[in-house]
Design an enzyme around this catalytic site. Structure first.
Site, mmCIF file in Angstrom:
data_model
loop_
_atom_site.group_PDB
_atom_site.id
_atom_site.type_symbol
_atom_site.label_atom_id
_atom_site.label_comp_id
_atom_site.label_asym_id
_atom_site.label_seq_id
_atom_site.Cartn_x
_atom_site.Cartn_y
_atom_site.Cartn_z
ATOM 1 N N GLY A 121 -0.924 12.047 9.402
ATOM 2 C CA GLY A 121 -2.359 11.928 9.160
ATOM 3 C C GLY A 121 -2.761 12.562 7.853
ATOM 4 O O GLY A 121 -2.993 13.773 7.770
ATOM 5 N N LEU A 122 -2.825 11.730 6.826
ATOM 6 C CA LEU A 122 -3.169 12.222 5.498
ATOM 7 C C LEU A 122 -4.530 11.657 5.068
ATOM 8 O O LEU A 122 -5.458 12.398 4.737
ATOM 9 C CB LEU A 122 -2.063 11.775 4.524
ATOM 10 C CG LEU A 122 -2.221 12.156 3.079
ATOM 11 C CD1 LEU A 122 -2.201 13.671 2.929
ATOM 12 C CD2 LEU A 122 -1.079 11.554 2.258
ATOM 13 N N GLY A 128 -8.332 8.007 0.174
ATOM 14 C CA GLY A 128 -6.894 7.926 0.395
ATOM 15 C C GLY A 128 -6.113 8.075 -0.894
ATOM 16 O O GLY A 128 -5.024 8.649 -0.908
ATOM 17 N N SER A 129 -6.662 7.577 -2.009
ATOM 18 C CA SER A 129 -5.943 7.691 -3.285
ATOM 19 C C SER A 129 -6.070 9.117 -3.820
ATOM 20 O O SER A 129 -5.086 9.725 -4.241
ATOM 21 C CB SER A 129 -6.509 6.712 -4.322
ATOM 22 O OG SER A 129 -6.446 5.403 -3.838
ATOM 23 N N GLU A 364 0.310 3.435 1.447
ATOM 24 C CA GLU A 364 1.196 4.414 0.801
ATOM 25 C C GLU A 364 1.048 4.401 -0.721
ATOM 26 O O GLU A 364 2.015 4.489 -1.463
ATOM 27 C CB GLU A 364 2.657 4.238 1.267
ATOM 28 C CG GLU A 364 2.746 4.546 2.762
ATOM 29 C CD GLU A 364 4.135 4.780 3.298
ATOM 30 O OE1 GLU A 364 4.968 5.365 2.601
ATOM 31 O OE2 GLU A 364 4.364 4.385 4.457
ATOM 32 N N SER A 367 -1.628 -0.286 -5.713
ATOM 33 C CA SER A 367 -0.928 -0.693 -6.948
ATOM 34 C C SER A 367 -1.474 0.075 -8.150
ATOM 35 O O SER A 367 -0.717 0.409 -9.075
ATOM 36 C CB SER A 367 -1.088 -2.199 -7.172
ATOM 37 O OG SER A 367 -0.422 -2.894 -6.143
ATOM 38 N N GLU A 368 -2.772 0.389 -8.112
ATOM 39 C CA GLU A 368 -3.350 1.174 -9.219
ATOM 40 C C GLU A 368 -2.720 2.571 -9.239
ATOM 41 O O GLU A 368 -2.384 3.099 -10.308
ATOM 42 C CB GLU A 368 -4.876 1.290 -9.060
ATOM 43 C CG GLU A 368 -5.644 -0.009 -9.290
ATOM 44 C CD GLU A 368 -5.545 -0.978 -8.109
ATOM 45 O OE1 GLU A 368 -5.127 -0.569 -7.013
ATOM 46 O OE2 GLU A 368 -5.878 -2.162 -8.314
#
Ligand SMILES: Cc1cc2nc3c(=O)[nH]c(=O)nc-3n(C[C@H](O)[C@H](O)[C@H](O)COP(=O)(O)OP(=O)(O)OC[C@H]3O[C@@H](n4cnc5c(N)ncnc54)[C@H](O)[C@@H]3O)c2cc1C
Length: 382
Positions: A121-122, A128-129, A364, A367-368
């Site tokens: 759980g991150l 998220g980024s 995970e 792409s950026e």
């Protein structure tokens, strides 16, 4: 770089995917149902324990072996592949890498057997980024217990009947420079104060389990800290580097599955008096698809080879994830085109491939984010 063991493993997973997964997974997908029976059989084959040492009930293989298995599964279906990927690289590996001997003995044998699943759980609803910037979940040490408050978004394998533990990244203090101190804490399923939401309704990966988690004064013992206090950021960076190679393998599997399906259909489907595979327009599409899958495979083999050899592999992992997810997306679009109207029907695997491809460019690390990592590895400013 494939040795005899790799080749044998790849063959047995290929057969399993074809004979066990392919006939049933479409129905699970349509019902958005977690495929417990398939997961149980994957566990019996040892897939969940591939990179786990034998002393903790695993097969004692390496991470590359896991990637080969993920590729073969994803050639047929990505929901089962991501269930395995998240269970091993996000669930078991952090415990193997950072856990105490007691934590390893408590959790790893069940995980390696596929009898229980761990989750990681991150990500939070706020980001998220930019994980440290978006993190609001806190854990405060009180009378020998961590008291956790906050929430986590999009957590894979967090709410199945066999989910046993979630590793939760939380702010446990402030550093002198004002940055958050992040630590990882193991929260067993069923701990009072942890609420597991109902499954998200997703565009793809429909037979996998993804949920939001919330924590309200959720208390776990102090010894549930995973690794050192304040090392959470470094832990998840390493976990995600490894996970990116695994997601690249899943992406290559999907990209290759598109080739497999398109080849078969191009020989079977006729238009204007001949099989469509006789038209150069279709041949070029399939040739491009094969070239993308092939080059993306080389990229993840290279990253995995460096990882297993203990060499730096951050840039190679980011490149593999970037090009492989791109290949999956492009191949899913082209395979759907080869199938025409049938490509838009859920009864054909390419419909699933199309729906499953997009998340590979997001999960995970988007792409950026992969491009940012590659640029930083090339020495450009953060
Ligand atoms: C099905 C699914 C399963 C998942 N499983 C897990 C899991 O098990 N555990 C877990 O912790 N997380 C999980 N995630 C979360 C996933 O890792 C995040 O969704 C992902 O990292 C992106 O974060 P975000 O959704 O907050 O997007 P954001 O970070 O809000 O990004 C939004 C957009 O902005 C772009 N962006 C952000 N910053 C920059 C920048 N500096 N420069 C340029 N562009 C930028 C992004 O690339 C993206 O296009 C899962 C997600 C999904 C959908």
């Amino acid at each position: 770089m494939l040795n005899d063991e790799h080749i044998e493993l790849r063959k047995s997973v290929e057969e399993f995917a074809r004979e066990v997964v392919a006939p049933v997974i479409g129905d699970y997908y349509e019902r958005c149902e977690f495929p417990y029976d398939v997961v149980r059989r994957m566990g019996a084959m040892g897939l969940f324990g591939l990179p786990v040492p034998e002393e903790y009930g695993g097969m004692g293989g390496d991470y590359f072996t896991l990637c080969l298995a993920l590729e073969e599964l994803a050639r047929v279906d990505s929901s089962v592949a991501i269930t395995l990927e998240a269970a091993v690289s996000l669930g078991a590996m952090p415990i193997l890498r950072y856990g105490t001997d007691e934590q390893k003995r408590r959790w790893l044998p069940g995980m390696a057997a596929g009898e229980i699943l761990g989750a990681f759980g991150l990500t939070e609803p706020g980001g998220g980024s930019d994980v440290p910037g978006g993190m609001r979940t806190t854990a405060v040490l009180e009378s020998g217990e961590w008291v956790i408050n906050g929430s986590k978004a999009f957590i894979t394998n967090s709410g199945t009947d066999i989910t046993a533990v979630v590793a939760v990244a939380a702010i446990t203090g402030r550093r002198e420079d004002g940055r958050p101190e992040i630590s990882t804490i193991l929260v067993p399923s069923g701990t009072p104060g942890m609420t597991v939401s109902k499954k998200y309704s997703k565009v793809g990966w429909s037979a996998s389990d993804t949920r939001e988690l919330s924590f309200t004064d959720c208390r776990v013992p102090e010894e549930n800290l995973l690794g050192e206090r304040g090392r959470g950021y470094a832990q998840f960076l390493q976990t995600l580097d490894e996970g990116r190679v695994a997601i690249a393998a899943v992406s290559v599997g999907l990209a290759q599955g598109c080739v497999d399906e398109s080849l078969r259909y191009a020989r079977e489907r006729r238009a204007f008096g001949q099989e469509i595979g006789g038209y150069q327009a279709i041949q070029f599409k399939i040739a491009d698809m094969e070239a993308r899958a092939h080059t993306a495979r080389l990229a993840y083999y290279h990253a995995a080879e460096r990882m297993v050899a203990g060499l730096p592999f951050k840039k190679e992992a980011a490149i593999a994830k970037l090009v492989a997810s791109n290949a999956a997306m492009d191949n899913a679009r082209d395979a759907t085109q080869v199938f025409g109207g049938y490509g838009f029907m859920n009864e054909f695997p390419v419909g699933r491939f199309y729906r499953d491809a997009k998340i590979l460019e997001i999960g995970e690390g988007t792409s950026e984010v992969q491009r940012m990592l590659i640029a930083r590895e090339l020495g450009l400013p953060a």
